[in-house]
Design a protein around this motif. Structure first.
Motif, PDB file in Angstrom:
ATOM      1  N   ALA A  10      18.214 -27.910 -13.623  1.00 30.72           N
ATOM      2  CA  ALA A  10      18.766 -29.176 -13.150  1.00 30.72           C
ATOM      3  C   ALA A  10      18.551 -30.309 -14.153  1.00 30.72           C
ATOM      4  O   ALA A  10      19.418 -31.172 -14.322  1.00 30.72           O
ATOM      5  N   THR A  11      17.403 -30.323 -14.824  1.00 34.63           N
ATOM      6  CA  THR A  11      17.129 -31.390 -15.792  1.00 34.63           C
ATOM      7  C   THR A  11      18.120 -31.352 -16.954  1.00 34.63           C
ATOM      8  O   THR A  11      18.543 -32.396 -17.460  1.00 34.63           O
ATOM      9  N   LYS A  12      18.503 -30.158 -17.395  1.00 33.21           N
ATOM     10  CA  LYS A  12      19.449 -30.024 -18.493  1.00 33.21           C
ATOM     11  C   LYS A  12      20.865 -30.366 -18.046  1.00 33.21           C
ATOM     12  O   LYS A  12      21.669 -30.892 -18.828  1.00 33.21           O
ATOM     13  N   LEU A  13      21.160 -30.095 -16.784  1.00 32.46           N
ATOM     14  CA  LEU A  13      22.456 -30.517 -16.251  1.00 32.46           C
ATOM     15  C   LEU A  13      22.538 -32.039 -16.199  1.00 32.46           C
ATOM     16  O   LEU A  13      23.601 -32.618 -16.461  1.00 32.46           O
ATOM     17  N   SER A  14      21.425 -32.672 -15.881  1.00 32.61           N
ATOM     18  CA  SER A  14      21.390 -34.139 -15.863  1.00 32.61           C
ATOM     19  C   SER A  14      21.619 -34.697 -17.268  1.00 32.61           C
ATOM     20  O   SER A  14      22.347 -35.682 -17.444  1.00 32.61           O
ATOM     21  N   PHE A  15      21.002 -34.073 -18.263  1.00 35.96           N
ATOM     22  CA  PHE A  15      21.215 -34.488 -19.650  1.00 35.96           C
ATOM     23  C   PHE A  15      22.689 -34.371 -20.028  1.00 35.96           C
ATOM     24  O   PHE A  15      23.257 -35.271 -20.646  1.00 35.96           O
ATOM     25  N   ALA A  16      23.315 -33.260 -19.635  1.00 33.36           N
ATOM     26  CA  ALA A  16      24.736 -33.055 -19.952  1.00 33.36           C
ATOM     27  C   ALA A  16      25.602 -34.102 -19.269  1.00 33.36           C
ATOM     28  O   ALA A  16      26.569 -34.613 -19.862  1.00 33.36           O
ATOM     29  N   THR A  17      25.275 -34.434 -18.021  1.00 28.86           N
ATOM     30  CA  THR A  17      26.047 -35.437 -17.284  1.00 28.86           C
ATOM     31  C   THR A  17      25.954 -36.803 -17.953  1.00 28.86           C
ATOM     32  O   THR A  17      26.958 -37.510 -18.100  1.00 28.86           O
ATOM     33  N   ILE A  18      24.756 -37.179 -18.390  1.00 29.07           N
ATOM     34  CA  ILE A  18      24.568 -38.461 -19.077  1.00 29.07           C
ATOM     35  C   ILE A  18      25.344 -38.473 -20.395  1.00 29.07           C
ATOM     36  O   ILE A  18      26.022 -39.455 -20.730  1.00 29.07           O
ATOM     37  N   ALA A  19      25.260 -37.377 -21.155  1.00 28.08           N
ATOM     38  CA  ALA A  19      25.937 -37.306 -22.448  1.00 28.08           C
ATOM     39  C   ALA A  19      27.455 -37.359 -22.283  1.00 28.08           C
ATOM     40  O   ALA A  19      28.150 -38.087 -23.010  1.00 28.08           O
ATOM     41  N   ALA A  20      27.993 -36.595 -21.332  1.00 29.63           N
ATOM     42  CA  ALA A  20      29.443 -36.578 -21.118  1.00 29.63           C
ATOM     43  C   ALA A  20      29.932 -37.931 -20.616  1.00 29.63           C
ATOM     44  O   ALA A  20      30.972 -38.434 -21.075  1.00 29.63           O
ATOM     45  N   SER A  21      29.182 -38.528 -19.698  1.00 30.32           N
ATOM     46  CA  SER A  21      29.570 -39.842 -19.172  1.00 30.32           C
ATOM     47  C   SER A  21      29.544 -40.895 -20.271  1.00 30.32           C
ATOM     48  O   SER A  21      30.454 -41.739 -20.370  1.00 30.32           O
ATOM     49  N   GLY A  22      28.521 -40.854 -21.114  1.00 30.13           N
ATOM     50  CA  GLY A  22      28.432 -41.810 -22.210  1.00 30.13           C
ATOM     51  C   GLY A  22      29.574 -41.670 -23.183  1.00 30.13           C
ATOM     52  O   GLY A  22      30.121 -42.676 -23.675  1.00 30.13           O
TER      53      GLY A  22
END
Length: 215
Positions: A10-22
């Motif tokens: 889940a933590t890595k999915l959160s990182f991906a979400t932040i990166a894609a959103s940015g």
């Protein structure tokens, strides 16, 4: 290029979400200031979704898709294609594969990052010189990036993925590097037949950004 649910924590999915959103937020002002780009984004998402549904099959550690990235990019432009990838994957999840919504950001980044590398690496320099050699270069760079992104996510997985499975997946994309330029040339040829019609230029030429001027 899909990463199957359950591979990433889940933590890595959160990182991906932040990166894609940015990444999307960085280009959102350009998209909102040019209404024609919104039209092209919808077209990019639609064509991308159609291409994805036309052909997809499990291969090795991931899944082989016909992405149609270069026809979309060369006709509709960088920003519409970038947003079209994200929107197209969202549509895929909502309509066909709800389980893939968990990895929406991961799968979007797997396409968006290689697209940005292509655009800023050689795409802007090539411009509208649509030769076979240039299209092959674009495809080779893009799909190399896709396979590396998949390898990156697999390396971050909760369980080790055998290297042979990733190699099998990466090798499968060589077929697309050979096939997609033919599709790209055919699509570009079809688009050229539309000539200088205003509606066609509004849809397909990223240099057109406004509605027709009054006579």
């Amino acid at each position: 290029m899909h990463i199957e649910p359950g591979i990433l924590a889940a933590t890595k999915l959160s990182f991906a979400t932040i990166a894609a959103s940015g990444m999307l937020l960085a280009y959102a002002p350009r998209l909102l200031k040019q209404p024609a780009l919104l039209l092209r984004t919808l077209l990019a998402a639609t064509f991308f979704s159609l291409f994805m549904q036309l052909f997809h099959m499990p291969v090795g550690a991931s899944e082989l898709h016909f992405v149609g990235a270069m026809p979309i990019y060369l006709l509709l432009g960088f920003v519409p294609t970038l947003f079209g990838f994200a929107l197209g994957l969202l549509l895929q999840g909502l309509l066909f594969d709800p389980q893939d919504l968990v990895h929406l950001a991961v799968n979007a980044l797997s396409l968006m990052v290689p697209l940005a590398v292509v655009h800023y690496g050689i795409g802007k320099r090539i411009g509208r010189q649509f030769s076979v050699a240039n299209i092959v270069k674009l495809d080779a760079l893009f799909y190399s990036g896709v396979t590396l992104m998949v390898g990156f996510w697999l390396a971050l997985g909760q369980e080790a993925t055998p290297l042979a499975q990733w190699v099998q997946f990466a090798a499968s994309y060589m077929a697309l590097v050979l096939l997609e330029p033919l599709v790209t040339l055919a699509v570009l040829r079809l688009a050229s037949l539309l000539g200088d019609r205003r509606w066609a230029r509004l849809c397909l030429d990223e240099r057109v950004t406004a509605a027709p001027a009054a006579a």
